[in-house]
Scaffold this motif. Structure first.
Motif, PDB file in Angstrom:
ATOM      1  N   UNK A   1       0.837  -1.217   0.000  1.00 32.38           N
ATOM      2  CA  UNK A   1       0.000   0.000   0.000  1.00 32.38           C
ATOM      3  C   UNK A   1       0.863   1.255   0.000  1.00 32.38           C
ATOM      4  N   UNK A   2       1.919   1.255   0.824  1.00 29.02           N
ATOM      5  CA  UNK A   2       2.818   2.403   0.881  1.00 29.02           C
ATOM      6  C   UNK A   2       3.462   2.634  -0.476  1.00 29.02           C
ATOM      7  N   UNK A   3       3.906   1.574  -1.127  1.00 20.78           N
ATOM      8  CA  UNK A   3       4.509   1.712  -2.456  1.00 20.78           C
ATOM      9  C   UNK A   3       3.516   2.316  -3.455  1.00 20.78           C
ATOM     10  N   UNK A   4       2.258   1.895  -3.390  1.00 19.21           N
ATOM     11  CA  UNK A   4       1.227   2.459  -4.279  1.00 19.21           C
ATOM     12  C   UNK A   4       1.033   3.946  -4.003  1.00 19.21           C
ATOM     13  N   UNK A   5       1.002   4.311  -2.745  1.00 16.56           N
ATOM     14  CA  UNK A   5       0.824   5.718  -2.375  1.00 16.56           C
ATOM     15  C   UNK A   5       2.038   6.554  -2.774  1.00 16.56           C
ATOM     16  N   UNK A   6       3.229   5.989  -2.611  1.00 15.56           N
ATOM     17  CA  UNK A   6       4.433   6.694  -3.041  1.00 15.56           C
ATOM     18  C   UNK A   6       4.468   6.849  -4.559  1.00 15.56           C
ATOM     19  N   UNK A   7       4.046   5.815  -5.274  1.00 11.39           N
ATOM     20  CA  UNK A   7       4.003   5.899  -6.739  1.00 11.39           C
ATOM     21  C   UNK A   7       3.061   7.006  -7.186  1.00 11.39           C
ATOM     22  N   UNK A   8       1.937   7.145  -6.503  1.00 14.67           N
ATOM     23  CA  UNK A   8       0.989   8.206  -6.846  1.00 14.67           C
ATOM     24  C   UNK A   8       1.588   9.588  -6.569  1.00 14.67           C
ATOM     25  N   UNK A   9       2.371   9.707  -5.498  1.00 18.52           N
ATOM     26  CA  UNK A   9       2.969  10.990  -5.130  1.00 18.52           C
ATOM     27  C   UNK A   9       4.238  11.307  -5.915  1.00 18.52           C
ATOM     28  N   UNK A  10       4.872  10.292  -6.476  1.00 20.53           N
ATOM     29  CA  UNK A  10       6.178  10.455  -7.127  1.00 20.53           C
ATOM     30  C   UNK A  10       6.075  11.184  -8.459  1.00 20.53           C
ATOM     31  N   UNK A  11       7.153  11.890  -8.766  1.00 22.82           N
ATOM     32  CA  UNK A  11       7.276  12.531 -10.074  1.00 22.82           C
ATOM     33  C   UNK A  11       7.688  11.514 -11.124  1.00 22.82           C
ATOM     34  N   UNK A  12       8.443  10.510 -10.705  1.00 20.69           N
ATOM     35  CA  UNK A  12       8.884   9.448 -11.612  1.00 20.69           C
ATOM     36  C   UNK A  12       8.889   8.125 -10.850  1.00 20.69           C
ATOM     37  N   UNK A  13       8.515   7.053 -11.549  1.00 17.32           N
ATOM     38  CA  UNK A  13       8.551   5.708 -10.995  1.00 17.32           C
ATOM     39  C   UNK A  13       9.356   4.845 -11.954  1.00 17.32           C
ATOM     40  N   UNK A  14      10.364   4.181 -11.415  1.00 10.76           N
ATOM     41  CA  UNK A  14      11.242   3.323 -12.209  1.00 10.76           C
ATOM     42  C   UNK A  14      11.200   1.933 -11.593  1.00 10.76           C
ATOM     43  N   UNK A  15      11.019   0.934 -12.433  1.00 10.86           N
ATOM     44  CA  UNK A  15      11.031  -0.449 -11.965  1.00 10.86           C
ATOM     45  C   UNK A  15      12.263  -1.137 -12.533  1.00 10.86           C
ATOM     46  N   UNK A  16      12.994  -1.820 -11.657  1.00  9.76           N
ATOM     47  CA  UNK A  16      14.128  -2.629 -12.102  1.00  9.76           C
ATOM     48  C   UNK A  16      13.621  -4.034 -12.353  1.00  9.76           C
ATOM     49  N   UNK A  17      13.893  -4.522 -13.536  1.00  7.12           N
ATOM     50  CA  UNK A  17      13.475  -5.881 -13.892  1.00  7.12           C
ATOM     51  C   UNK A  17      14.603  -6.495 -14.710  1.00  7.12           C
ATOM     52  N   UNK A  18      15.121  -7.617 -14.223  1.00 12.04           N
ATOM     53  CA  UNK A  18      16.221  -8.271 -14.927  1.00 12.04           C
ATOM     54  C   UNK A  18      17.447  -7.393 -15.045  1.00 12.04           C
ATOM     55  N   UNK A  19      17.660  -6.528 -14.057  1.00 12.52           N
ATOM     56  CA  UNK A  19      18.826  -5.644 -14.052  1.00 12.52           C
ATOM     57  C   UNK A  19      18.681  -4.419 -14.919  1.00 12.52           C
ATOM     58  N   UNK A  20      17.529  -4.246 -15.571  1.00 10.69           N
ATOM     59  CA  UNK A  20      17.328  -3.101 -16.465  1.00 10.69           C
ATOM     60  C   UNK A  20      16.205  -2.212 -15.928  1.00 10.69           C
ATOM     61  N   UNK A  21      16.401  -0.888 -16.015  1.00 12.17           N
ATOM     62  CA  UNK A  21      15.358   0.027 -15.543  1.00 12.17           C
ATOM     63  C   UNK A  21      14.257   0.210 -16.585  1.00 12.17           C
ATOM     64  N   UNK A  22      13.024   0.303 -16.076  1.00 11.54           N
ATOM     65  CA  UNK A  22      11.867   0.638 -16.928  1.00 11.54           C
ATOM     66  C   UNK A  22      11.177   1.829 -16.305  1.00 11.54           C
ATOM     67  N   UNK A  23      11.075   2.916 -17.046  1.00  9.66           N
ATOM     68  CA  UNK A  23      10.395   4.105 -16.563  1.00  9.66           C
ATOM     69  C   UNK A  23       8.896   3.868 -16.693  1.00  9.66           C
ATOM     70  N   UNK A  24       8.186   3.838 -15.556  1.00  8.65           N
ATOM     71  CA  UNK A  24       6.756   3.559 -15.542  1.00  8.65           C
ATOM     72  C   UNK A  24       5.913   4.825 -15.472  1.00  8.65           C
ATOM     73  N   UNK A  25       6.529   5.901 -14.948  1.00  7.48           N
ATOM     74  CA  UNK A  25       5.780   7.148 -14.775  1.00  7.48           C
ATOM     75  C   UNK A  25       6.747   8.320 -14.847  1.00  7.48           C
TER      76      UNK A  25
END
Length: 173
Positions: free
Chosen positions: A142-166
């Motif tokens: 839940x905290x991660x979801x709330x932080x994602x909503x508040x964040x200017x940018x959200x990046x997910x690391x998957x397989x060692x590579x970054x993916x810009x989600x927001x």
């Protein structure tokens, strides 16, 4: 600017956060939230210290509470990490509202600094765990979801590579 950097354990989040921080020209603060438990915890802290050695970070140990970090408007704060901060609030202080308190602290810190990179573990499952751990996993998600909503940018690391989600992150090449 608040950047949420998420991913599974050992996905390269910390190294990538340090790569982003290295491209920042202002002061760099490393907000260390882990309370090392046992040899494994101590080894993890030691690995992170060696990993960021020589990168110009000032380390601030803050396992419970980010309000004491005096980051100026020209500073970048690498918050390592959200999951430890929440665990310390939930289990260390044992008070209700830990999720709200962690969110408040992170958003407040982002208001005092130029950039906050909040590193967190994504998609934690409490399946097969005791009730306290299940509650913690649900609170972290839940905290991660709330932080994602508040964040200017959200990046997910998957397989060692970054993916810009927001959003946008000017330090991602």
């Amino acid at each position: 600017m608040l950047i949420l950097l998420t991913g599974a354990n050992n996905s390269g989040k910390s190294r990538f956060a340090e790569t982003i921080a290295a491209r920042f020209t202002g002061a760099r603060i490393y907000a260390a939230t882990m309370v090392p438990c046992g040899a494994e915890g101590a080894a993890r802290v030691d690995r992170h210290r060696r990993q960021r050695a020589g990168q110009g970070f000032v380390t601030v140990e803050c396992p419970r509470g980010l309000d004491g970090i005096s980051a100026g408007k020209n500073a970048l704060v690498l918050l390592e990490d959200v999951s430890n901060l929440l665990a310390n609030e939930m289990f260390g202080r044992g008070r209700p509202g830990a999720e709200d308190e962690a969110l408040r602290q992170i958003v407040s810190l982002a208001g005092r600094a130029a950039v906050v990179i909040a590193v967190t573990i994504g998609g934690v499952s409490g399946e097969g765990c005791d009730a306290a751990t299940k509650n913690y996993a649900a609170a972290l998600n839940r905290l991660n979801e709330r932080l994602a909503a508040a964040a200017d940018a959200v990046i997910e690391m998957r397989g060692g590579a970054p993916r810009l989600l927001k959003g946008e992150c000017p330090w991602i090449a």
